[in-house]
Design a protein around this motif. Structure first.
Motif, PDB file in Angstrom:
ATOM      1  N   ARG A 125       0.867  -1.176   0.000  1.00 36.20           N
ATOM      2  CA  ARG A 125       0.000   0.000   0.000  1.00 36.20           C
ATOM      3  C   ARG A 125       0.899   1.220   0.000  1.00 36.20           C
ATOM      4  O   ARG A 125       1.875   1.274   0.734  1.00 36.20           O
ATOM      5  N   LYS A 150      -4.240   3.051  14.223  1.00 31.52           N
ATOM      6  CA  LYS A 150      -4.890   2.215  13.227  1.00 31.52           C
ATOM      7  C   LYS A 150      -6.090   1.568  13.855  1.00 31.52           C
ATOM      8  O   LYS A 150      -6.107   1.295  15.058  1.00 31.52           O
ATOM      9  N   MET A 165      -5.937   4.348   8.851  1.00 32.88           N
ATOM     10  CA  MET A 165      -4.740   4.799   9.541  1.00 32.88           C
ATOM     11  C   MET A 165      -4.848   6.309   9.719  1.00 32.88           C
ATOM     12  O   MET A 165      -5.203   7.026   8.785  1.00 32.88           O
ATOM     13  N   GLN A 184      -2.723   9.730  11.217  1.00 32.65           N
ATOM     14  CA  GLN A 184      -1.429  10.193  11.695  1.00 32.65           C
ATOM     15  C   GLN A 184      -1.601  11.545  12.368  1.00 32.65           C
ATOM     16  O   GLN A 184      -2.040  12.508  11.745  1.00 32.65           O
ATOM     17  N   ILE A 186      -5.034  18.566   0.573  1.00 35.14           N
ATOM     18  CA  ILE A 186      -5.502  18.793   1.923  1.00 35.14           C
ATOM     19  C   ILE A 186      -5.867  20.256   2.145  1.00 35.14           C
ATOM     20  O   ILE A 186      -6.899  20.557   2.729  1.00 35.14           O
ATOM     21  N   ARG A 207       0.898   7.294  15.076  1.00 35.66           N
ATOM     22  CA  ARG A 207       0.008   6.737  14.068  1.00 35.66           C
ATOM     23  C   ARG A 207      -0.982   5.831  14.781  1.00 35.66           C
ATOM     24  O   ARG A 207      -0.611   5.064  15.669  1.00 35.66           O
ATOM     25  N   ARG A 236       0.640  11.795   1.131  1.00 35.17           N
ATOM     26  CA  ARG A 236       0.023  12.979   1.734  1.00 35.17           C
ATOM     27  C   ARG A 236       0.300  14.140   0.799  1.00 35.17           C
ATOM     28  O   ARG A 236       1.411  14.633   0.725  1.00 35.17           O
ATOM     29  N   GLU A 266     -11.203   8.356   1.237  1.00 29.85           N
ATOM     30  CA  GLU A 266     -11.162   6.946   1.648  1.00 29.85           C
ATOM     31  C   GLU A 266     -12.514   6.273   1.427  1.00 29.85           C
ATOM     32  O   GLU A 266     -12.576   5.075   1.173  1.00 29.85           O
ATOM     33  N   VAL A 305       3.114   3.257  16.790  1.00 29.69           N
ATOM     34  CA  VAL A 305       1.871   2.878  16.113  1.00 29.69           C
ATOM     35  C   VAL A 305       0.975   2.155  17.104  1.00 29.69           C
ATOM     36  O   VAL A 305       1.412   1.234  17.792  1.00 29.69           O
ATOM     37  N   HIS A 357       0.516   5.419   0.174  1.00 26.43           N
ATOM     38  CA  HIS A 357      -0.381   6.555   0.290  1.00 26.43           C
ATOM     39  C   HIS A 357       0.458   7.816   0.273  1.00 26.43           C
ATOM     40  O   HIS A 357       1.514   7.870   0.896  1.00 26.43           O
ATOM     41  N   THR A 381      -2.185  14.941  10.345  1.00 28.32           N
ATOM     42  CA  THR A 381      -1.303  15.011   9.180  1.00 28.32           C
ATOM     43  C   THR A 381      -1.953  14.351   7.977  1.00 28.32           C
ATOM     44  O   THR A 381      -2.065  14.936   6.920  1.00 28.32           O
ATOM     45  N   THR A 382      -2.361  13.114   8.151  1.00 28.08           N
ATOM     46  CA  THR A 382      -2.978  12.419   7.038  1.00 28.08           C
ATOM     47  C   THR A 382      -3.756  11.235   7.562  1.00 28.08           C
ATOM     48  O   THR A 382      -3.643  10.867   8.728  1.00 28.08           O
ATOM     49  N   MET A 383      -4.574  10.666   6.722  1.00 24.64           N
ATOM     50  CA  MET A 383      -5.230   9.411   7.061  1.00 24.64           C
ATOM     51  C   MET A 383      -5.396   8.621   5.775  1.00 24.64           C
ATOM     52  O   MET A 383      -5.435   9.195   4.688  1.00 24.64           O
ATOM     53  N   CYS A 384      -5.435   7.310   5.893  1.00 20.93           N
ATOM     54  CA  CYS A 384      -5.659   6.537   4.679  1.00 20.93           C
ATOM     55  C   CYS A 384      -6.320   5.222   5.011  1.00 20.93           C
ATOM     56  O   CYS A 384      -6.214   4.717   6.130  1.00 20.93           O
ATOM     57  N   GLY A 385      -6.993   4.677   4.043  1.00 17.41           N
ATOM     58  CA  GLY A 385      -7.651   3.389   4.204  1.00 17.41           C
ATOM     59  C   GLY A 385      -6.681   2.248   3.971  1.00 17.41           C
ATOM     60  O   GLY A 385      -5.653   2.410   3.320  1.00 17.41           O
ATOM     61  N   LEU A 386      -6.995   1.098   4.539  1.00 19.15           N
ATOM     62  CA  LEU A 386      -6.166  -0.094   4.368  1.00 19.15           C
ATOM     63  C   LEU A 386      -7.097  -1.262   4.062  1.00 19.15           C
ATOM     64  O   LEU A 386      -8.231  -1.283   4.517  1.00 19.15           O
TER      65      LEU A 386
END
Lengths: 403, 168
Positions: A361, B92, B77, B79, A370, B90, A365, B119, B32, A363, B59-64
């Motif tokens: 994966r 999760k 996730m 951050q 944003i 981080r 930023r 996401e 984490v 990703h 800061t950021t987020m993302c799907g898993l």
């Protein structure tokens, strides 16, 4: 005028106009749409539609070996591709625990700061164009041209550079490249000063930009602003200082901040950052001179392609070459995040490897994506022409927005 | 330093949420934490409002997506960043693909708005309470969530695109 007409206006309901700003409009400098509800020339509300050049980088990256993903990162913020490339290399190097020689780190700093200057040149001169000052734009773009000449000499490409490799740079700086950098360093300060003189204290420019599209520090932080736009609002967050990478901790530079977070502040912050970048480049050149010459990559044959001429004559080089190109080298499993200060702010790569040849994966930023969501909020109640200026001063790059 | 951050945050979370913290470990330079799905919003709120930690910046987020983890296929996730002290962590959380609902964090961080839309668009994670949850980068007519692992990158019907040799 007549009495009848006055009576009529009482019963006519107020009508608003819907205006499509974009997707292809010369003033948006990229392909994105804003549907604006207008009362005359004043914007009441707006809705952004993005995704017009979405290319699914995160999905593609799941099927590509690590070195092939570099070319995807080129196409994020294409005004400063080298920073994106370096960010990606450093992410993978962090995953592989590769220690890059000091000289390479300094060379990378030179490349990154040159592209930061190129990035800011575009943004600032376009702010000028949007206020009606074409002259500065034409002048300063010649300097951007000489930066691209340097990139061309370093890697063969100009815009989408694919510069550097995992573990170092693909080749050392040539004497011609050094000469071009020297020439640029000699010429640029005068030209930048000239550009500043055209705009910085220009009455018309200041009238148009001061207090245009302001954002407060709290709001900017809430919206996840980073980079020059956040610093213009008065927060001194710079990844180069906070989480130094590529030996940035050894350099002396100041982080300029604004107070109002308006277009003028964003312009001024970018302007000062160019001067700081110049100084960083000069320091980096001094540091490179003290390092052993000719070192341009780390000693990681599993990941760094051997010189082509060796591939035909040398057994080991042939094996490594084959394994890298065919994607036979497995990368250790792990999960890593690395961020660099891109042209627009914190550009971060989040990478999960499950041990295969490609990431499990990936990703990104993307700072543009944003902070662009704050745009419709920032332009509420302003004139349309100010909205255009706000957009260009935020430096929204479609490639980074949509990835 | 990061190790002490891991311990500090872990102790605070353990004291407040008990066994809701499923794991706490270092991944390279990042602490984490894996959090149970039902308390993720409370945990983030706690971390944001705690005086010492004060993670005020998303800061950021993302799907898993891990199709093999039955019952916990999808994940998110986050951050978080404490800018003044430069602390980063981080978080999760994982949940079942048949019930991809998770509370939104847009009430804590306005910036989560588009991140969550992204996401949702790519993984079909439904953020409960999101003000405007619709597709963002893909077209509205799309009927599937393309970042899930069952969708191949290359068009499966094409034979010239077979990459037994070069693909994943």
């Amino acid at each position: 005028m007549s009495k009848e007409k006055n009576n009529n206006t009482d019963i006519i309901e107020k009508e608003y106009t819907t205006l499509n700003l974009g997707p292809t409009h010369p003033a948006t400098h990229g392909i994105f749409q804003n549907v604006l509800k207008m009362d005359g020339e004043i914007i009441l509300e707006g809705e952004s539609t993005v995704g017009y050049i979405h290319r699914a980088f995160e999905k593609i990256a799941e099927r590509r070996p690590y070195y092939q993903i570099t070319v995807l990162t080129d196409r994020l913020n294409y005004c400063s591709s080298p920073i994106n490339n370096m960010g990606w290399h450093m992410t993978v190097e962090k995953l592989l625990k590769i220690e890059v020689p000091k000289r390479v780190q300094y060379l990378r700093v030179i490349i990154m700061e040159l592209s930061r200057i190129a990035d800011h040149i575009i943004c600032n001169s376009v702010i000028g164009v949007d206020t009606g000052a074409m002259t500065g734009f034409l002048y300063i773009f010649q300097q951007r041209e000489s930066i691209y000449d340097i990139f061309e000499e370093l890697c063969g490409a100009r815009l989408t550079t694919n510069i550097g490799r995992i573990g170092g740079l693909e080749r050392d700086f040539t004497p011609k490249a050094w000469a071009l950098i020297d020439k640029f360093l000699k010429e640029f300060p005068d030209k930048l000063k000239e550009f500043e003189n055209l705009l910085m204290r220009n009455r018309i420019f200041m009238d148009r930009t001061v207090n245009c599209g302001p954002i407060s520090a709290e709001k900017a932080l809430g919206y996840g602003f980073t980079g020059p736009n956040l610093r213009a609002a008065g927060v001194d967050y710079d990844v180069r200082v906070m989480n130094p990478y590529s030996s940035y901790e050894e350099f002396e530079f100041t982080v300029p901040v604004g107070t109002q977070g308006d277009t003028y502040d964003r312009f001024m912050v970018r302007q000062e950052e160019m001067w700081q970048s110049l100084s960083i480049i000069k320091q980096a050149i001094e540091k490179v001179k003290k390092e052993p010459a000719g070192v341009y990559h780390a000693d990681v044959p599993e990941f760094f392609l051997p010189p082509k001429e060796e591939v035909y004559n040398n057994m080991e080089a042939l094996i490594y070459h084959f394994k890298i190109v065919m994607g036979e080298t497995d990368v250790p499993a792990g999960e890593v995040y690395h961020c660099v200060e891109g042209g627009n702010g914190e550009l971060g790569y989040y990478l999960i490897s499950d041990g295969g040849r490609a990431p499990y994966r990936m990703h990104i930023r993307r700072p543009c994506f944003i902070y662009y969501q704050a745009y419709t909020d920032m332009i509420k109640g302003t004139y349309l022409s100010d909205a255009i200026l706000t957009m260009s001063s935020m430096n929204v790059i479609a490639g980074e927005l949509d990835a | 330093m990061s190790n002490t951050l891991l311990d500090t945050v872990n102790e605070k979370l353990k004291a407040k949420f008990g066994d809701g913290v499923l794991s706490a470990e270092m991944h390279y330079d990042f602490p984490v934490f894996t959090i149970r799905k039902d308390i993720i919003h409370d945990v983030i709120k706690f971390l944001k409002e705690d005086e010492e930690l004060a993670f005020g910046f998303l800061t950021t987020m993302c799907g898993l997506h891990y199709p093999d983890n039955k019952g916990h296929e999808l994940g998110v996730m986050y951050q978080l960043h404490n800018l003044p002290k430069n602390l980063r962590i981080r978080l999760k959380t994982f949940f079942s693909i048949s019930d991809p609902h998770i509370p939104t964090v847009t009430d804590l961080y306005p910036t989560a708005n588009w991140m969550e839309r992204q996401e949702y668009d790519f993984f079909g994670i439904i953020f409960k309470g999101h003000p405007n949850l619709k597709r963002i980068l893909n077209m509205d007519e799309m009927t599937y969530h393309p970042m899930r692992k069952e969708y191949p990158v290359e068009d499966g019907t094409r034979e010239d695109k077979d990459d037994k040799m070069f693909g994943r």
